[in-house]
Design an enzyme around this catalytic site. Structure first.
Site, mmCIF file in Angstrom:
data_model
loop_
_atom_site.group_PDB
_atom_site.id
_atom_site.type_symbol
_atom_site.label_atom_id
_atom_site.label_comp_id
_atom_site.label_asym_id
_atom_site.label_seq_id
_atom_site.Cartn_x
_atom_site.Cartn_y
_atom_site.Cartn_z
ATOM 1 C CG ASP A 283 -7.492 -7.876 6.759
ATOM 2 O OD1 ASP A 283 -6.603 -7.915 7.625
ATOM 3 O OD2 ASP A 283 -7.610 -6.947 5.944
ATOM 4 C CE LYS B 150 -5.096 -8.424 10.460
ATOM 5 N NZ LYS B 150 -3.672 -8.074 10.495
ATOM 6 C CB THR B 151 -4.288 -14.428 7.359
ATOM 7 O OG1 THR B 151 -4.783 -13.129 7.010
ATOM 8 C CG2 THR B 151 -4.709 -15.430 6.299
ATOM 9 C CB SER C 188 0.632 -5.785 8.157
ATOM 10 O OG SER C 188 0.903 -6.591 7.059
ATOM 11 N NE ARG D 213 -0.210 -9.314 1.880
ATOM 12 C CZ ARG D 213 -0.773 -9.047 3.062
ATOM 13 N NH1 ARG D 213 -1.850 -9.691 3.449
ATOM 14 N NH2 ARG D 213 -0.249 -8.153 3.856
ATOM 15 N NE ARG E 237 -2.247 -1.226 3.540
ATOM 16 C CZ ARG E 237 -1.784 -0.338 4.410
ATOM 17 N NH1 ARG E 237 -2.023 0.953 4.243
ATOM 18 N NH2 ARG E 237 -1.108 -0.734 5.447
ATOM 19 C CE LYS F 174 -6.107 -3.477 5.117
ATOM 20 N NZ LYS F 174 -6.310 -4.903 5.252
ATOM 21 C CG HIS G 87 -7.045 -4.266 10.604
ATOM 22 N ND1 HIS G 87 -5.718 -3.976 10.776
ATOM 23 C CD2 HIS G 87 -7.116 -5.059 9.503
ATOM 24 C CE1 HIS G 87 -5.011 -4.582 9.824
ATOM 25 N NE2 HIS G 87 -5.825 -5.227 9.046
#
Ligand code: ATP
Ligand code: MN
Length: 564
Positions: A288, A273-274, A269, A353, A87, A230, A250
Site C-alpha cells: 500500500d 493493489k493488495t 481503494s 479488512r 476513514r 494513513k 500510494h
C-alpha cells in the site's frame, strides 16, 4: 511434584487466580523512562497501567476481556471498530503553522486547523486516556530503509488498536526497542471519545488531525484503525519529498525472484493493489505505501491491510492463509458456534479488512525494499462503466495525465435501484493522503520515469463487456494473466497494438491466456451504440475532472487526455 526450591519460570493460573498472568508496571521493561516521558506528556502515571509493546498474546487476552473481541477459527483476532467502519476524510485536518504552511496543498483534502484547537483536542485525548485503566503504547518504525525511517509511537486505549499498529508498523527488535529513544512522530488515539462539536473548527464529533510542527496526530470520535496507518502515510507524504526529495507513493510493489525487476501498482481503494501484488511468482515488497528514493523502492509499513470481502482460499490463497494468530480481522461477521468468518457477509460493512504482519505472506521480501528502480509501473483502475480496456500501454505524457487524474469508480449502491457507477477522480491515486500540491508528486514521477525508462500500463480491473449491471468484473485470472504478460516482457516486446479511440491508448491485440475478445472493449460490448455513448460520457468526466490542473500543467500532458 517439583523438588523443593524449584521455581517454574512459567506462571500458572493456580498461583495467580483464574485471571491468568498479565504483565504490569513491575514487568514493564521501560518503566523508568516511561514514567518520566508519560508524566511529562500529561499522563496520570499513578492511575493508568501502561502496556508498552505488550506481547501479541496479551493484546489478544485484553481485547477479548475488555473489548468484545473473539478468536476466529484460524486464530485471528476478530474486532469491531464501532460506528465508523472506514476513514473520515471530511474530518481530516492539518494544523496551519509556520514550519509547514507554505508547502501544504490547502483545501478540502487538507483542511486548516489552528494551533490552539489542536492543543484543546490533544488535551481532550490525553484526559480521556487518563480515565482508562489500561493505556497501550506501541513503538515501531515507518520506512524499511534505515537511512530514512522514522520512529513512531502510538498511544491508545484499545488493545485492538495497539495490535493493529504492531502489525502495520515495522516491529523493532529487542535491541532497537531498548535504544528507541524519543519518537519522531506520536499518535494519540482516543477514538472512543468524541470531539466537542462546539470547539472552534470542529464540524462533527470526529476529528483526525496532524500537526507537522509538533509531529503529532490526534484522533477523536472514530475507532476505525486505518486512520492511524494513513496518518503515518500523510507524514511520509510530507517528510519524504520535503526532507529528502523522495517520491512517496500510494502503491503496492513487488519484485521478480530472478530478474529482480520491480513493479509498482498505483491505484485507489479496491482497484487491486493488495490482491495483485500478492503473486506467487514474485516477492512482495509491500501492498500500500512506498517511497521511491534515489536508490530504489522501500516499503513504509511492516504489514498489509487486505480487503476480505468475498475472500476465498482458491482465488487469493496468500491472503487467506495470512489470516491466523496475530492477524486482526476487522468488522467481519463470524459463525457464532464455529467462529468461522463469513467473508461474504456485509452486514457490518463492505469494507471488512484483515491486518497481518508482512512476513505472513510466504514470499515477502524482508527487508521490504529493493535497490533497483522500477521497471514497470501499473496504474490500476476499476472502471465500472466498462469503457477502459483491461490493459493498455501509456506514453510518458499519458502516464502523467492519468496519474494526475487518478480515476476509478465505485459500483452503485444496490438498494436504490440505480445502475449508474459513481466516478472518482483522486489525484495521484492518493488525494486523501497527499500533503503537497499534486504537481509536486506528478513532476517527480515523470522525472523518475524518464530517468529510468520505466514502462507504464493502465490496467482496468473493473467491468468488461458492458457497464455495471450488464457486463461483469474482469475475472481475476485474466487480470493476473495480463500482469504476467507485463512481467515476462511479452507486452513490452509486442508490436501488435491498436489505438483505442478517444482516449488514444495503445491496446495489445493478443495477450497469452487472455481471450482476444475482451482486450478491445468495443468488441467485448457487442453493442456499438451503447459502447460509444459510455465512451464519450467517461471522456467528458475526465475533462471535467482535469479542469483543476489546466492552468498548472504542461500542454503536452493536457493533450494526452481523451479528445472528444
Ligand atoms: P485499498 O487501497 O483500500 O487497500 P486495494 O487497491 O489494495 O485497496 P484490494 O484490497 O486489492 O484493493 O481489493 C481488490 C478487490 O477486488 C479484492 O476484493 C479482489 O478480490 C477483487 N477483485 C475482483 N476482480 C478483480 C480483478 N480482476 N483484479 C483485482 N481485484 C479483483
Ligand atoms: Mn490494499
Amino acid at each position: 511434584m517439583p523438588a523443593s526450591g524449584y521455581r517454574s519460570t512459567y506462571v500458572t493460573p493456580h498461583i495467580l487466580g483464574a485471571g491468568g498472568h498479565f504483565y504490569d508496571e513491575a514487568e514493564n521493561p521501560f518503566l523508568g523512562r516511561d514514567l518520566e516521558y508519560f508524566s511529562k506528556a500529561g499522563f496520570d502515571m499513578e492511575k493508568i497501567h501502561l502496556r508498552h509493546n505488550a506481547p501479541v498474546s496479551q493484546l489478544y487476552e485484553e481485547a477479548i476481556r475488555n473489548e468484545g473481541a473473539v478468536i476466529s477459527s484460524s486464530g485471528a483476532l476478530i474486532n469491531f471498530s464501532g460506528k465508523k467502519t472506514g476513514r473520515s476524510p471530511k474530518d481530516k485536518r492539518i494544523v496551519y503553522e509556520e514550519t509547514s504552511r507554505d508547502n501544504i496543498w490547502w483545501g478540502p483534502v487538507n483542511i486548516k486547523l489552528d494551533e490552539h484547537t489542536f492543543e484543546i483536542n490533544r488535551e481532550r485525548a490525553i484526559d480521556y486516556l487518563n480515565t482508562r485503566e489500561f493505556v497501550y503504547v506501541f513503538d515501531g518504525f515507518a520506512g524499511w530503509d534505515p537511512k530514512y525511517r522514522i520512529k513512531v509511537r502510538v498511544i491508545c486505549a484499545r488493545a485492538y488498536h495497539a495490535l493493529f499498529m504492531n502489525n502495520m508498523l515495522i516491529r523493532p527488535t529487542p535491541e532497537e526497542l531498548e535504544n528507541f529513544g524519543e519518537p519522531d512522530f506520536v499518535i494519540y488515539n482516543a477514538g472512543q471519545f468524541p470531539a466537542n462539536r462546539l470547539t472552534y473548527g470542529m464540524t462533527s464529533t470526529t476529528s483526525v488531525e496532524i500537526n507537522f510542527k509538533r509531529m503529532e496526530m490526534v484522533i477523536l470520535g472514530t475507532e476505525y484503525a486505518g486512520e492511524m496507518k494513513k496518518g503515518v502515510f500523510s507524514v511520509m507524504h510530507y517528510l519524504q519529498p520535503v526532507k529528502f526529495g523522495h517520491l512517496s507513493l500510494h502503491s503496492s510493489a513487488n519484485v521478480g525472484k530472478e530478474k529482480e525487476d520491480v513493479t509498482l501498482f498505483f491505484g485507489l481503494s479496491g482497484t487491486g493493489k493488495t490482491t495483485l501484488s500478492a503473486d506467487p511468482h514474485r516477492d512482495l515488497i509491500g501492498d500500500d505505501e512506498h517511497v521511491w528514493s534515489d536508490t530504489g523502492v522501500f516499503n513504509i509499513e511492516g504489514g498489509c491491510y487486505a480487503k476480505t470481502i468475498d475472500l476465498s482460499a482458491e482465488k487469493e490463497p496468500e491472503i487467506f492463509n495470512a489470516i491466523r494468530f496475530g492477524s486482526i480481522l476487522e468488522n467481519v461477521v463470524y459463525h457464532p458456534l464455529s467462529r468461522v468468518p463469513d467473508y461474504n457477509d456485509v452486514t457490518i460493512t463492505e469494507n471488512t479488512r484483515c491486518a497481518y504482519p508482512i512476513e505472513y505472506i510466504p514470499n515477502a521480501r524482508i527487508p521490504c525494499l529493493s535497490e533497483r528502480h522500477p521497471t514497470n509501473i501499473i496504474m490500476l483502475t476499476c472502471d465500472a462503466f466498462g469503457v477502459l480496456p483491461p490493459v493498455s500501454k501509456l506514453s510518458p505524457e499519458q502516464a502523467s495525465y492519468h496519474f494526475l487524474a487518478g480515476y476509478t469508480s465505485k459500483t452503485p449502491g444496490t438498494e436504490d435501484g440505480v445502475l449508474e457507477p459513481v466516478p472518482t477522480f483522486s489525484t495521484c491515486y492518493s488525494a486523501p493522503f497527499i500533503v503537497l500540491h499534486p504537481n509536486h508528486y506528478a513532476t517527480m514521477l515523470a522525472d523518475r520515469m524518464k530517468a529510468t525508462n520505466a514502462h507504464c500500463w493502465l490496467v482496468n480491473t473493473g467491468w468488461v463487456g458492458g457497464k455495471y449491471g450488464r457486463g461483469s468484473r474482469c475475472p481475476l485470472k485474466h487480470t493476473r494473466a495480463i500482469i504476467d504478460a507485463i512481467h515476462s516482457g511479452e507486452l513490452a516486446q509486442s508490436t501488435d497494438y491498436t489505438t483505442f479511440p478517444v482516449f488514444g491508448l495503445q491496446i495489445p491485440t493478443k495477450v497469452s491466456r487472455v481471450p482476444d475478445e475482451i482486450l478491445d472493449p468495443r468488441r467485448a460490448w457487442n453493442n456499438d451504440a451503447g459502447f460509444e455513448k459510455e465512451l464519450r460520457k467517461l471522456a467528458g468526466m475526465f475533462h471535467k475532472a482535469f479542469k483543476m490542473f489546466e492552468t498548472n500543467v504542461d500542454e503536452k500532458i493536457m493533450l494526452a487526455g481523451p479528445t472528444l
